[in-house]
Design an enzyme around this catalytic site. Structure first.
Site, PDB file in Angstrom:
ATOM      1  N   SER A  46       0.808  -1.216   0.000  1.00 42.71           N
ATOM      2  CA  SER A  46       0.000   0.000   0.000  1.00 42.71           C
ATOM      3  C   SER A  46       0.842   1.267   0.000  1.00 42.71           C
ATOM      4  O   SER A  46       0.518   2.241  -0.685  1.00 42.71           O
ATOM      5  CB  SER A  46      -0.936   0.009   1.209  1.00 42.71           C
ATOM      6  N   HIS A 103       0.511   4.671   4.193  1.00 40.47           N
ATOM      7  CA  HIS A 103      -0.128   5.335   3.053  1.00 40.47           C
ATOM      8  C   HIS A 103       0.386   6.763   2.916  1.00 40.47           C
ATOM      9  O   HIS A 103       0.754   7.212   1.822  1.00 40.47           O
ATOM     10  CB  HIS A 103      -1.649   5.348   3.225  1.00 40.47           C
TER      11      HIS A 103
END
Length: 316
Positions: free
Chosen positions: A211, A257
């Site tokens: 991610s 993220h």
């Protein structure tokens, strides 16, 4: 008798005064001496048998001259200075394959996750985890890897041909590292008392997943599209949804993220700045500088942590 020089054998260039001429007799291919050759290379003039002939813009060239021309001629470049390819996202497919194999290994042997996942308390003694965690996923569910690989496949098909394979690979790796760096920086300032009381669990929590690297690709896409004058309106909503998912769904590291997104934006900015021919070679030094900066801020963070915590090397 005529005083004019002979015009040479059929299929050979005319003889020129003052230039050493080949010996009389049938010509043979330099690469295959057992074969007669009736055609000469238009570039070097050497005989070439049918196997060694390559059609050129004018006439025939031998394989050696074709190879030399390919080596010395400038290669085609993408708009951002990368080496142009046929458009196949080879690096993207390779990363997907590595993640798939790693996921199967995780399912088959839980020690794979333990040995290569990232956790802040392991980063000082086992720094390779900053990289390996970007190729692992949660072994308890298949949806984690499926969602990430779909996003990688979608972004890679667009970004890799635009950047070139080497730049795309560097963007993915550096963004993945940036995600783990953010996890470390945002894990607080742990103490022994805090760890025993469960107040500093973020320092001990393992993190896996592509991610962070994928959010780096998101960030790069925004920068590159803006430079090209293309709209990224649809991408804003996608990033917002994925970002919110990290806040509200348990077990998702929003820190990774955020770190990946910021790192991807910086890397893309570097690629844009050094896209032109005169400074193109400096892009690798600039990307290396981004990586060095990540290392420096991480080392500084670890040096603020008590040594007994910094030296931990096993999952607790």
């Amino acid at each position: 008798m005529s005083d004019n020089p002979p015009s040479g054998q059929p299929g050979q260039p005319p003889l020129e005064p003052g230039v050493p001429q080949p010996a009389a007799g049938p010509s043979v291919c330099p690469r295959h001496p057992d074969r007669e050759a009736y055609v000469r290379c238009q570039r070097c003039g050497r005989p070439a048998c049918p196997e060694c002939q390559r059609p050129a813009a004018v006439g025939i060239q031998c394989v050696d001259c074709v190879r030399e021309a390919a080596r010395t001629s400038p290669s085609a470049r993408t708009v951002f200075g990368g080496r142009a390819t046929d458009g196949t996202p080879v690096v993207t497919y390779t990363i997907i394959a590595i993640c798939a194999v790693a996921y199967l290994a995780q399912r088959a042997n839980p020690s794979v996750t333990q040995n290569f996942a990232f956790a802040p308390f392991l980063g000082w003694t086992e720094p390779w985890r900053f990289v390996t965690a970007a190729f692992l996923h949660s072994p308890s569910t298949i949806f984690h890897i499926l969602l990430n690989m779909f996003a990688l496949w979608s972004l890679g098909q667009y970004l890799e041909p635009m950047l070139g394979r080497a730049r795309f690979a560097a963007l993915y790796l550096i963004s993945g590292i940036g995600g783990q760096v953010a996890v470390t920086l945002l894990a607080g300032s742990p103490t022994i008392a805090g760890l025993r009381a469960g107040l500093d669990d973020a320092w001990l929590t393992p993190v896996v997943g592509a991610s962070g690297a994928i959010f780096g690709l998101f960030g790069a896409l925004l920068v590159l599209n803006r430079h090209l004058g293309r709209s990224s309106a649809a991408m804003y909503a996608t990033i917002a949804i994925n970002a919110a998912f990290g806040f509200f769904y348990p077990g998702i590291s929003w820190q990774a993220h955020l770190g990946g997104l910021v790192t991807g934006v910086v890397c893309a900015g570097v690629i844009v700045v050094f896209r032109r021919q005169g400074v193109r070679h400096l892009v690798w030094a600039a990307l290396a500088a981004v990586l060095v900066l990540l290392v420096v801020v991480t080392v500084v963070k670890y040096l603020t942590v008590p040594e007994v915590i910094r030296e931990l090397s096993i999952f607790g």
